[in-house]
Write an enzyme that holds these catalytic residues in place. Structure first.
Site, mmCIF file in Angstrom:
data_model
loop_
_atom_site.group_PDB
_atom_site.id
_atom_site.type_symbol
_atom_site.label_atom_id
_atom_site.label_comp_id
_atom_site.label_asym_id
_atom_site.label_seq_id
_atom_site.Cartn_x
_atom_site.Cartn_y
_atom_site.Cartn_z
ATOM 1 N N HIS A 124 0.859 -1.183 0.000
ATOM 2 C CA HIS A 124 0.000 0.000 0.000
ATOM 3 C C HIS A 124 0.897 1.236 0.000
ATOM 4 C CE1 HIS A 124 -2.845 2.970 1.694
ATOM 5 N NE2 HIS A 124 -3.821 2.150 1.340
ATOM 6 N N ASP A 201 2.864 -4.253 8.108
ATOM 7 C CA ASP A 201 1.595 -3.552 7.912
ATOM 8 C C ASP A 201 0.490 -4.592 8.075
ATOM 9 O OD1 ASP A 201 -0.747 -2.450 6.949
ATOM 10 O OD2 ASP A 201 0.086 -1.821 5.013
ATOM 11 N N GLN A 204 -4.728 -5.248 6.886
ATOM 12 C CA GLN A 204 -5.668 -6.161 6.237
ATOM 13 C C GLN A 204 -5.713 -7.537 6.888
ATOM 14 O OE1 GLN A 204 -7.824 -5.310 3.936
ATOM 15 N NE2 GLN A 204 -7.042 -3.233 3.679
ATOM 16 N N LYS A 227 -10.767 -0.784 10.104
ATOM 17 C CA LYS A 227 -10.844 -1.995 9.298
ATOM 18 C C LYS A 227 -11.203 -3.223 10.142
ATOM 19 C CE LYS A 227 -7.374 -0.323 6.005
ATOM 20 N NZ LYS A 227 -8.246 -0.006 4.857
ATOM 21 N N CYS A 365 -4.665 2.469 -3.708
ATOM 22 C CA CYS A 365 -3.402 2.953 -3.101
ATOM 23 C C CYS A 365 -2.301 1.920 -3.277
ATOM 24 C CB CYS A 365 -3.599 3.286 -1.624
ATOM 25 S SG CYS A 365 -4.693 4.681 -1.335
#
Length: 407
Positions: A124, A201, A204, A227, A365
């Site tokens: 991202h 990261d 997700q 999220k 993104c």
């Protein structure tokens, strides 16, 4: 004995799912961007604003003490949820983006010109641009791991990128476009064997599987509340204590200081050194409620439900002429990015919206990944704990109708 997964009962916890769009029941498949919030999260926000709004850590009065207690209880809740050793390692941020910027700015300030950072082609922008800013500012070197046609990292290439100057690897746990679940534990183990630090990261991944930052071997792990069924504007950076202690503050101001004078300033202890200004303790408390909600449902049960939806949708979508899916890695998360023939992704998204279906269109993104596949963008559907088989079937039927219009 486990009770059956009652998606109808779960849906009643999310008032927005009863809304209509253009006269049709809302089907919300934009969960990789932001998931919806259950009543328990919304009620917690209302309760705190109505009965205990005050600055934390700064007052002896009752409301301030209540607010402080709520924030620190939330910090401990997050620590337990991700398996961190200490709540001092849990830093509240505005989201994943700020968390990664914090690492790039603060840990990055300890790097020297010519030091190397390894990223991947599927990142991202939030895990690309902060490192590019560091590249311009400090003269570090960025290296990129390629992705194959199925959306799988080339691990041989990953290992070949290391040198004696490699200092950090920053990688997404799950791709927001491809759904690929990266082998972060394997990545971390190899990086550590070469003396590098690992930043993950987790935006997700956090709502789809149980995360244990120490089992993974993450030195930093970042994620966002919005999220994972929580509010917007609040997120987490986990960092190993010894790294955080060595890092300079990210921002300056109130809350993060020990003592201030014009002759010099000292910093507060962890985690407050990295939390300048008045914190969003209400967002933090609501995030804790979102964690409670997910764990009450069961992360393993949520994952199984989402995987069943993914399989059902994928099999049906592949019968639509001209439809192609980007991201076919084994064990992928419940995200489907696709295009229909030569139709523009935006046109497909508009048609689906008119049919009551919320999907995401664009480059998500992740423009370098789009360039890898030679496209400008995709349509993306992402499933959550409250989505149903009936919604998937309506979605596929609507896709067929859209394909007939566009091709």
């Amino acid at each position: 004995m486990n009770t059956p997964y009652d998606v109808a009962a779960l849906r009643r916890d999310f008032p927005i799912l009863s809304d209509t769009v253009y006269g049709k029941p809302l089907i919300y498949f934009d969960n990789a961007a932001s998931s919806q919030a259950p009543r328990t999260v919304i009620d917690e926000i209302d309760r705190l604003y109505l009965h205990s709004k005050a600055n934390v850590h700064r007052g002896v009065h009752c409301l301030s003490q209540k607010a402080t207690g709520a924030m620190e209880a939330s910090r401990e809740r997050v620590r337990d949820f991700i398996g961190a050793e200490s709540s001092d390692e849990i830093i509240f941020t505005r989201g994943t983006t700020e968390a990664i910027n914090l690492v790039a700015s603060s840990y990055g300030s300890l790097l020297s010109p010519g030091d190397e950072i390894i990223l991947t082609q599927m990142e991202h922008h939030s895990n690309i641009v902060p490192w590019q800013l560091l590249e311009r500012r400090a003269g570090i070197v960025l290296k990129v791991v390629p992705v194959d046609d199925n959306g799988v990292l080339d691990m041989d290439a990953f290992r070949s990128l290391f040198s004696e100057r490699t200092r950090l690897v920053s990688v997404c746990h799950v791709s927001n476009v491809l759904g690929t679940v990266n082998p972060v534990a394997e990545i971390a183990a190899y990086a550590h064997s070469r003396g590098a630090v690992v930043c993950v990261d987790g935006a997700q991944a956090i709502s789809h599987e149980k995360i244990d930052v120490r089992a993974i071997g993450a030195d930093f792990y970042a994620f966002s509340s919005h999220k994972m069924y929580g509010p917007t504007g609040i997120g987490i950076l986990y960092g190993r204590r010894e790294l955080l202690e060595a890092m300079p503050p990210y921002q300056g101001g109130g809350e993060m200081i020990g003592h201030v004078s014009f002759s010099g300033t000292t910093w507060a202890d962890l985690p407050y050194k990295f939390e300048a200004g008045t914190p969003d303790y209400i967002g933090a408390a609501a995030l804790a409620k979102a964690i409670d909600y997910m764990e009450n449902v069961g992360l393993d049960r949520i994952a199984a439900h989402e995987q069943a939806l993914l399989q059902r949708a994928t099999e049906a979508m592949l019968t639509i002429p001209g439809l192609r899916i980007y991201g076919t890695a084994p064990g992928k998360a419940a995200v489907i990015s696709f295009l229909i023939g030569n139709a523009h992704h935006y046109d497909t998204g508009i048609l689906l919206d008119r049919m009551g279906i919320a999907v995401r269109t664009g480059h998500h993104c992740a423009q370098p990944l789009m360039e890898r596949y030679g496209i400008e963008g995709t349509v993306r559907a992402a499933f959550a704990l409250y989505n149903t088989e009936e919604e998937v079937d309506i979605f596929v039927k609507s896709l067929r109708r859209a394909a007939d219009m566009l091709l």
